[in-house]
Design a protein around this motif. Structure first.
Motif: not given
Length: 477
Positions: A34, A38, A49, A59, A62, A72
């Motif tokens: 992750l 980013k 992802f 997760l 973000l 995602l």
């Protein structure tokens, strides 16, 4: 970082890539993936992802400026995988001896993963060691692939070429064979397993356990990809990166150390949990506290737990210990602190048995050292914040990580019995005091400060990501 205009999630802008990422179902793998996602999204590229629904839901949130670039994608695990507990979707949900069933569940995702590639047609797929089958599936669809290892180059280089890992060409047949430098490494190094480290994982590593071995998966991932990407940098292990290019016979690209960045810091700063932790840390002297945590997978035995606790007590140092007593609902091996320990150390130490914000704790001025399992994400976090490392390995790549850190004088391992890995409370206490306060341990405190410039420098990290993306863009579609 360069600023980029908003993009549609469905289509990357002209000249931008669509990169799919598929990490192994362990948060020690998911989070570095992750972090790279980013950094890629900051350049305006689209990232898909992929993980299981429960992992996606767990997760960190973000940053708003990157969320439009990162899609995602949930791939549900088929129901009723034999021996896999209900709702177990990551290694943190399972005792160690049941992780092999999670790999079987992962292998059952080949069909939905193939469907994703057929419908979304990314330019590249970055995949982990466990879904070793990604390379051939993507190649059939004319999609480029990179085996992206969150493990360091020294670990991969020590394990060896695909022929050794897959084709039975490994001359190493017993645990003792893994305690010395392998034949294909042509420079002096202490990077090798200690006997107790390899004995603990020998069956799962070599395939004597049921299922596909970890070594086979790593070899197949390296053989079946177009390029290998490694969480590494030339400043730390240039020789090992050279070894990898020789044994893999393909391009190997370091992507930097991928230091963890804060998520949702506003909410975390005001959470009751953090405010309580911060209040205690604020009362401690600068650089005096030992932070103790062994990651989401490692769990001490009862005997080890007792010696760690008594060692912390003997050290007379303040400590903050994040202790996981169970790994999922199927973990029947309950562990308990020694009687009276918390009363005797009250005020000087805290034992936290729930989630704790590791990066925020390590960032606090009162923390001076980190007693860790040597998982690389924890190592990177400690070094970027100049926290001295005391090492106590448990599983997987941790032994080889520790050897590299020892060799570079970045970390000090608690002395242990070579055969069974046992250690005493006195060795724990002496190791903590050596690294944290004593004159003889100054080298470890100074070396961590030196390495901060490699592990925590955003410009260096940015150059590694740019170099990687330039390579991906240069390949014909």
């Amino acid at each position: 970082m360069e600023s980029t205009p908003p993009l549609s999630v469905s289509e990357p802008a002209a000249g931008k890539l669509h990169i799919a990422m598929f990490p192994w179902l362990a948060f020690g793998h998911i989070i570095p993936y992750l972090e790279l996602a980013k950094l890629i999204a900051q350049k305006g590229h689209k990232v898909s992802f992929l993980s299981t629904p429960r992992n996606i839901d767990r997760l960190p949130k973000l940053p708003p400026n990157l969320a439009p670039f990162i899609d995602l994608v949930k791939l549900p695990i088929p129901k009723q995988i034999p021996n896999l507990p209900l709702n177990a979707e990551a290694t943190t949900d399972l005792p160690y001896n049941k992780v092999k069933y999670l790999k079987i569940a992962l292998d059952a995702l080949q069909q939905p993963f193939t469907h994703f590639l057929q419908t979304q047609s990314p330019n590249w797929v970055l995949f982990d060691f466990a879904p070793y089958w990604v390379g051939p599936i993507a190649a059939n669809l004319k999609i480029h692939t990179a085996f992206f290892s969150i493990c360091i180059a020294a670990f991969l280089g020590f394990l060896g070429p695909p022929s050794v890992l897959m084709d039975g060409a490994d001359y190493r047949s017993k645990p003792e064979d893994f305690t010395v430098r392998p034949r294909w490494v042509n420079f002096e190094t202490n990077v090798a397993y200690r006997l107790f480290e390899i004995t603990r994982v020998f069956d799962s590593v070599t395939g004597l356990d049921d299922g596909v071995s970890d070594l086979y998966r790593i070899g197949a991932a390296a053989r079946g990809c177009d390029v290998v990407a490694v969480r590494s940098c030339y400043e730390l292990e240039s020789q090992w990166l050279d070894v990898l290019e020789e044994i893999y016979m393909k391009k190997v690209i370091p992507v930097g150390q991928l230091p963890t960045t804060a998520y949702d810091s506003g909410e975390e700063e005001t959470s009751e949990e953090w405010l309580g932790i911060k209040e205690w840390l604020d009362k401690q002297g600068r650089g005096s506290v030992v932070y103790v945590a062994f990651g989401s997978e490692a769990k001490p035995s009862q005997l080890e737990l007792t010696e760690i606790a008594l060692g912390l007590e003997l050290s007379e140092l303040p400590f903050f210990w994040v202790l996981r007593k169970r790994r999922g609902s199927d973990d029947t091996e309950l562990i308990e602190l020694p009687g009276g320990f918390e009363e005797r150390t009250r005020g000087r130490g805290v034992v936290c048995t729930s989630w704790a914000p590791q990066l925020r704790i390590l960032s606090h001025d009162s923390v001076g050292g980190f007693l860790t399992h040597s998982g690389w994400s924890s190592v990177v976090e400690a070094i970027q914040l100049e926290r001295a490392l005391i090492l106590l390995t448990y599983l997987s790549d941790q032994g080889l990580n520790a050897r590299l850190l020892e060799e570079k004088k970045i970390g000090y391992s608690i002395p242990r019995d070579e055969r069974d890995g046992s250690f005493t409370s006195h060795s724990v206490a002496e190791s903590l005091r050596l690294v944290m306060v004593e004159k003889e341990g100054k080298i470890y405190r100074e070396k961590v400060k030196e390495m901060k410039g490699v592990f925590g420098d955003k410009d260096i990290q940015d150059k590694y990501v740019d170099n990687f993306l330039n390579f991906l863009r240069s390949q014909p579609s």
